[in-house]
Design a protein around this motif. Sequence first.
Motif, PDB file in Angstrom:
ATOM      1  N   VAL A   1      -0.892 -15.289  54.610  1.00 36.33           N
ATOM      2  CA  VAL A   1      -1.233 -14.085  53.848  1.00 36.33           C
ATOM      3  C   VAL A   1      -0.053 -13.117  53.857  1.00 36.33           C
ATOM      4  O   VAL A   1       0.314 -12.534  52.823  1.00 36.33           O
ATOM      5  CB  VAL A   1      -2.500 -13.403  54.421  1.00 36.33           C
ATOM      6  CG1 VAL A   1      -2.676 -12.010  53.828  1.00 36.33           C
ATOM      7  CG2 VAL A   1      -3.736 -14.250  54.127  1.00 36.33           C
ATOM      8  N   THR A   2       0.563 -12.949  55.016  1.00 33.53           N
ATOM      9  CA  THR A   2       1.747 -12.087  55.116  1.00 33.53           C
ATOM     10  C   THR A   2       2.872 -12.630  54.246  1.00 33.53           C
ATOM     11  O   THR A   2       3.565 -11.864  53.557  1.00 33.53           O
ATOM     12  CB  THR A   2       2.218 -11.980  56.574  1.00 33.53           C
ATOM     13  OG1 THR A   2       1.157 -11.440  57.368  1.00 33.53           O
ATOM     14  CG2 THR A   2       3.441 -11.084  56.683  1.00 33.53           C
ATOM     15  N   VAL A   3       3.058 -13.937  54.259  1.00 34.92           N
ATOM     16  CA  VAL A   3       4.089 -14.572  53.430  1.00 34.92           C
ATOM     17  C   VAL A   3       3.863 -14.247  51.962  1.00 34.92           C
ATOM     18  O   VAL A   3       4.786 -13.837  51.239  1.00 34.92           O
ATOM     19  CB  VAL A   3       4.095 -16.101  53.650  1.00 34.92           C
ATOM     20  CG1 VAL A   3       4.845 -16.804  52.516  1.00 34.92           C
ATOM     21  CG2 VAL A   3       4.739 -16.443  54.986  1.00 34.92           C
ATOM     22  N   VAL A   4       2.635 -14.428  51.481  1.00 34.20           N
ATOM     23  CA  VAL A   4       2.341 -14.189  50.067  1.00 34.20           C
ATOM     24  C   VAL A   4       2.586 -12.718  49.714  1.00 34.20           C
ATOM     25  O   VAL A   4       3.207 -12.412  48.680  1.00 34.20           O
ATOM     26  CB  VAL A   4       0.887 -14.584  49.737  1.00 34.20           C
ATOM     27  CG1 VAL A   4       0.528 -14.194  48.299  1.00 34.20           C
ATOM     28  CG2 VAL A   4       0.688 -16.091  49.929  1.00 34.20           C
TER      29      VAL A   4
ATOM     30  N   ALA B   1       6.170  -8.677  46.990  1.00 31.14           N
ATOM     31  CA  ALA B   1       7.013  -7.486  47.069  1.00 31.14           C
ATOM     32  C   ALA B   1       8.471  -7.829  46.763  1.00 31.14           C
ATOM     33  O   ALA B   1       9.171  -7.075  46.073  1.00 31.14           O
ATOM     34  CB  ALA B   1       6.893  -6.855  48.452  1.00 31.14           C
ATOM     35  N   SER B   2       8.922  -8.977  47.264  1.00 28.42           N
ATOM     36  CA  SER B   2      10.297  -9.409  47.025  1.00 28.42           C
ATOM     37  C   SER B   2      10.536  -9.668  45.540  1.00 28.42           C
ATOM     38  O   SER B   2      11.593  -9.310  44.997  1.00 28.42           O
ATOM     39  CB  SER B   2      10.599 -10.669  47.837  1.00 28.42           C
ATOM     40  OG  SER B   2      11.884 -11.165  47.553  1.00 28.42           O
ATOM     41  N   ARG B   3       9.571 -10.273  44.890  1.00 33.73           N
ATOM     42  CA  ARG B   3       9.691 -10.539  43.450  1.00 33.73           C
ATOM     43  C   ARG B   3       9.791  -9.241  42.665  1.00 33.73           C
ATOM     44  O   ARG B   3      10.606  -9.119  41.744  1.00 33.73           O
ATOM     45  CB  ARG B   3       8.495 -11.352  42.973  1.00 33.73           C
ATOM     46  CG  ARG B   3       8.387 -11.474  41.458  1.00 33.73           C
ATOM     47  CD  ARG B   3       7.147 -12.248  41.059  1.00 33.73           C
ATOM     48  NE  ARG B   3       6.865 -12.098  39.643  1.00 33.73           N
ATOM     49  CZ  ARG B   3       6.129 -11.107  39.124  1.00 33.73           C
ATOM     50  NH1 ARG B   3       5.613 -10.179  39.918  1.00 33.73           N
ATOM     51  NH2 ARG B   3       5.910 -11.048  37.835  1.00 33.73           N
ATOM     52  N   ARG B   4       8.989  -8.252  43.014  1.00 30.15           N
ATOM     53  CA  ARG B   4       9.039  -6.965  42.312  1.00 30.15           C
ATOM     54  C   ARG B   4      10.442  -6.349  42.437  1.00 30.15           C
ATOM     55  O   ARG B   4      11.015  -5.868  41.456  1.00 30.15           O
ATOM     56  CB  ARG B   4       7.999  -6.007  42.875  1.00 30.15           C
ATOM     57  CG  ARG B   4       6.563  -6.395  42.581  1.00 30.15           C
ATOM     58  CD  ARG B   4       5.584  -5.347  43.080  1.00 30.15           C
ATOM     59  NE  ARG B   4       4.331  -5.967  43.476  1.00 30.15           N
ATOM     60  CZ  ARG B   4       3.884  -6.060  44.714  1.00 30.15           C
ATOM     61  NH1 ARG B   4       4.599  -5.555  45.719  1.00 30.15           N
ATOM     62  NH2 ARG B   4       2.731  -6.649  44.983  1.00 30.15           N
TER      63      ARG B   4
END
Length: 226
Positions: A63-66, A71-74
């Motif tokens: 869940v933390t990974v997703v 956030a990284s994609r944004r």
Amino acid sequence: MDAPRRTQSERRETADRRLLTAAYRLISEHEMSTLTCEEVGKLAGYSRGHSYQRFGSKEGMLVTVVERLCASRRKYLERRARVDASGIEKVLDFVDLHLGGVSNSLEMAAYFRVLAAPVLAMPKLNRAIDAARAETFEDISRVLRESRTGDRYESASESEGRVRIIYGLMTGMALQHAHIRREREFNLVRSDVQAFLRSALSRNSDGLPQQPAGRMDNNYHKYWTG
């Protein structure tokens, strides 16, 4: 002179970063369902149980990974999106940013693996993945709305169809890159995807062609069949 000792917060932040980076790498190379906390801890250079200690469970870790990948994609898109793009160019830029990211960003490669993950017996993880997919769908829909010119009315079914075409195209291409990793062929198809979408989105019909035409057929065949 001795380096200053890191605080507990700094050590924890470093551990989280190493664990999550290890998880991204494993996810980008394998099915997410096969990932184990032991593998992540080992790749990150920690004990087998360190991931459990930090995240509580495999589901907690994923869940933390997703959430971090979303956030990284944004941030990735915010840094690289063309502010001067408009019309169809805005859609093409959006798609190519994602496909280019698969080549040069570990997080983006892992992100698409997450989007394609099957339903697992982990309710919290499934909700996190559904939220990631919904965010991507909404981003595509927003870009399509912003790119629209003229007064042509587009029905809800037409809009949804375009979104699904673009989503499926991006996801499929990203997964194939992760499997084959031939940059030259991948970049050829990226170019053809641009031509395909430009043609599709310029049409006055529903913009949902049944089959790519011309050189794209040949490059798709080469790319997927080797």
